[in-house]
Scaffold this active site. Sequence first.
Site, PDB file in Angstrom:
ATOM      1  N   LYS A  82       0.852  -1.202   0.000  1.00 17.58           N
ATOM      2  CA  LYS A  82       0.000   0.000   0.000  1.00 17.58           C
ATOM      3  C   LYS A  82       0.885   1.250   0.000  1.00 17.58           C
ATOM      4  O   LYS A  82       1.876   1.325   0.726  1.00 17.58           O
ATOM      5  CB  LYS A  82      -0.917  -0.006   1.228  1.00 17.58           C
TER       6      LYS A  82
ATOM      7  N   SER B 167     -10.513  -0.156   6.738  1.00 14.18           N
ATOM      8  CA  SER B 167      -9.856  -0.002   5.438  1.00 14.18           C
ATOM      9  C   SER B 167      -9.139  -1.237   4.921  1.00 14.18           C
ATOM     10  O   SER B 167      -8.661  -1.240   3.784  1.00 14.18           O
ATOM     11  CB  SER B 167      -8.858   1.154   5.478  1.00 14.18           C
TER      12      SER B 167
ATOM     13  N   SER C  19     -10.030   2.116   2.441  1.00 10.19           N
ATOM     14  CA  SER C  19      -9.094   2.866   1.620  1.00 10.19           C
ATOM     15  C   SER C  19      -8.059   1.992   0.911  1.00 10.19           C
ATOM     16  O   SER C  19      -7.461   2.418  -0.070  1.00 10.19           O
ATOM     17  CB  SER C  19      -8.339   3.871   2.490  1.00 10.19           C
TER      18      SER C  19
END
Lengths: 500, 500, 99
Positions: free
Chosen positions: B80, B179, B155
């Site tokens: 990420k 998330s 997210s």
Amino acid sequence: MSTPTVMKFEQALAKFEPVLGIETHIELGTNSKMFCGCPTAFGAAPNTQVCPVCLGLPGSLPVTNHAAIEGIIKIGLALNCDIVEWCRFARKNYFYPDMPKDYQISQYDEPLCVDGHLDVEVEGETYRIEIERVHMEEDTGKSQHVGGATGRIQGADHSLVDYNRAGIPLVEIVTKPITATGDKAPLVARAYATELRELVRSLGVSDVRMEQGSMRCDVNVSLMPRGAAEWGTRTETKNVNSLRSVERAVRSEIERQAAVLDSGGRIVQETRHFHENTGTTTSGRSKEEAQDYRYFPEPDLVPMAPSREWVEELRATLPELPAARRKRVQQEWNLSELELRDAVNAGAVELIEDTIKAGAAAPAARKWWMNELSRRATEQGVELAELPITPEQVARVQAMVDARELNDKLARKVFEGVLAGEGAPDEVVAARGLKVVSDDGALAAIIDQVIADNADVADKIRAGRVAAAGALVGAVMKASRGQADAGRARELILEKLGAS
Amino acid sequence: MSELVKKSAAELGALIAAGETSAAEVAQAHLDRVAAVDGEVHAFLHVDAEGVLAQARAVDGRRAAGEELGPLAGVPVAHKDVFTTADMPTTAGSKILEGWRPPYDATVTARLRKAGLVILGKTNMDEFAMGSSTENSAYGPTRNPWDLARIPGGSSGGSSAAVAAYEAPLSTGTDTGGSIRQPAAVTGIVGAKPTYGGSSRYGLIAFASSLDTPGPFARNVLDAALLHEAFSGHDPMDSTSVDRPVPPVVEAARRADVAGMTVGVVKEFGGEGYQPGVLARFNEAVELLESLGAKVVEVSCPNFGYAMPAYYLIAPSEASSNLARFDAMRYGLRVGDDGSRSAEEVMALTRAAGFGPEVKRRIMLGTYALSSGYYDAYYGKAQQVRTLISRDFDAAFEQVDVLVSPTTPTTAFPIGERADDPMAMYLADLCTIPSNMTGNAAISVPCGLADEDGLPVGLQIMAPVLGDDRVYRVGAAVERALEDRWGGPLLAQAPELEAK
Amino acid sequence: MPAITRDEVAHLARLSRLALGDDELDHLAAQLDQIISAVARVQEVAAEDIPPTSHALPLTNVYRADEVRPSLTPEQALSGAPAAEEQRFRVPRILDEEA
């Protein structure tokens, strides 16, 4: 902008009673920064002591320096504070280019140390300064303002920021309002700052050098009309970077505020800046809106709960504090109030004491530090303690004087050599060939020559005018380039001239 | 597509260890897959094929040199873009950090490297992890491999999509309010939120510091456990890191049984606002747990209803402070510096230009909640709610070993549907937020497809703090039983992506 | 009455250092009003005697030893700087003295 008018100090004090508050920031002398492992040395090349943490890079996190917490607890204890059982760091949010995270890790409603006091003396009277709180925070970077005429922030074209200082542990000490000091207010403020500096220095947790910014004072001043019950609006004067400036800033604010109030004006609650050159303050930021720091508990750090055992351990390590030490040395060294104050102001007490411990007699130890060495420190613009000479070395020189291997004049040359980095006293003595000539044979030759050159003086001595011997001793000293043992020379002269 | 990309991480690790393939070959297969499908999925913000192959060859070299490597050595992982990487740009999905190359690795990044994982690239995300759809990325949305017109959750939507699209067998995410779990649920994969403090936040670009938790994505529970184990554990660089051994998650994932366990169904999660197909699959999963030997009871957590409002005060408050550092002074975007504007103006212009709408909303909301006069009513109350939620969990875990709920109330919604309706968007995290408020461990595992749209549904399993092994154990049991029923993983039912 | 006024929103934007245009402020004001009304529900919880929780886990006393670790090189430190000069971060002129 109109020039602010001032009221004469005496007149101001006749009408108004000042209330002071002093916030002092002290950088701790830890090896590493408050929340990261960067070094803290003063004066390093710009941005060489920075890392992701103290630069506030995205993703970085703080971890508290244990030694900094020890340091602040020692300060708190020395200031007679309570060390709380549990507290947290908080974020103080405001945007400023030299603050890497645009918030400062500080403490808000949960400071580590609370409710202390520090007694200070002014003109023989003791004032108890109550300490509201002592809390831990981090320092900011430093901006250098480029362009414009003055290097000041006003009119600058841009600024250059060095973050070496960012994240250095900072202890903030906040007094409670200091009242009922009357016309002594400026002196009390100065005495407080002086005493605080001594105290922190004695703890060995900071070098507390105001000129380098490792101790900085903000002075709050308000006035209330004599007899009034409510305090007036206060101003906060920043940038007060010497003990003398603390006194001057208070005085100047009293004079300025008195003039404003006396002419029917109102004091604006604001930050003001002190200027060394004029001894006056000017208005700082024009606040469009009140600051709102939006404090909240720092989520990146966990609460601190100093155990009682730890606190007591630290209490046990506290050295003799300056006030107690002063009382003791005054007695031991048999000093007058004035002599004591001079030694304290010169930062010489500890040095003299260590010199005595190393074997020198008190008067001699005091003499060297307060005269010869103080003079040299002043010349070089450094603190006495920063001179590259140790109390042990001073004691060694004095031992040589006591043994009549050196006289005072030669001793000063030895100090000169040590300070110039030529080595320890014995090395300087050897290298420079500094040795009192007390060998009778060598002296006798010089004396014979001196007597021959000064026959008239010699005759006077022979005739019984012993006091005239001084002139011949002087001549012997000159001829020996200061190395003669003056006492022995005098004895020999009198002996030779049959006047002994 | 290469068979290699369909394999699990555990299988790939074993094949590489046995010399049947190499890290380089596995990396190439995944790079090919990325090249084929990522144009449509847009899971990645940065892929450096040369760099990836160099990493893979280095791992092969380490193995050839006889180094003892972990079970995931040579396995690719999609990382990420919220974690700093010294060799790749790191943007957190924001324009304000476009092109930023951090000078340091996050702890999670460093541990991935140490374990020999090959970092394939950086994955797309909602800007600063604020969102539930990845539509808030400044670099365009990621698409759900099940239906390219729908969101992959957020997210960490780039990470979930990358794994669901077989671009990587593993990926990292961060979970602040759901998330990881919500994107895992809507893409039909496994995503775990470790206990807060169980995985390091150092180098994770902060959204909400007291909630942010790094965690793994994988296509099965065992792979997730292996990745969890690879990057978790105490980190002295993160003060909030737990100094305890990593719970035995891999062992628990292998054990995969629920016999004798008590499972609590959270009464408050269900009913209005929940998609019928989601509730149907969830109820079946609960029945399945019972059939596998678990005792199922209903548990009431009355304050969970306040978790979302409290979250939308706490997270934005912390974010408003965490994101202050993006001020155009030290790194990242600078807008409007034309030589005449002040630092203050440049900061405000840069932040207005560099942050997207959701980030601005949350900064404003957080600034509001922390403002003087509002703090007690908003931030203060939210922190009290946090205590109440914690008490609900404590009471529940006195009766049960784990709690279960749907991971998110609906399946993946169409891109654009909630884009300018923040309140609707926030509902996606309704069931996941409570675990963030208290730091509990939780996981989402696939539990079928909703009848009405044929899209994946997730089962959330929650355990107490440091009870991470329990969620893997129960998750693996559910996974095993359901895959028996489905005749393979749920993801096998996803439509094939056309290579373009 | 709205939970938050347009003026308050403008004030928040200044506090947050966000140079927002009028349209953006209008749009945000409406959204913030809606959000604040929703999150105000936390006030319903009768929580007079409930202690606040600031951290997920009740850890205390986490410290590091006072040891120096390597810093970044100045080149690394300045690598992301929008402008640098004399090994320092160059920033636009600063209006106010430090707060």
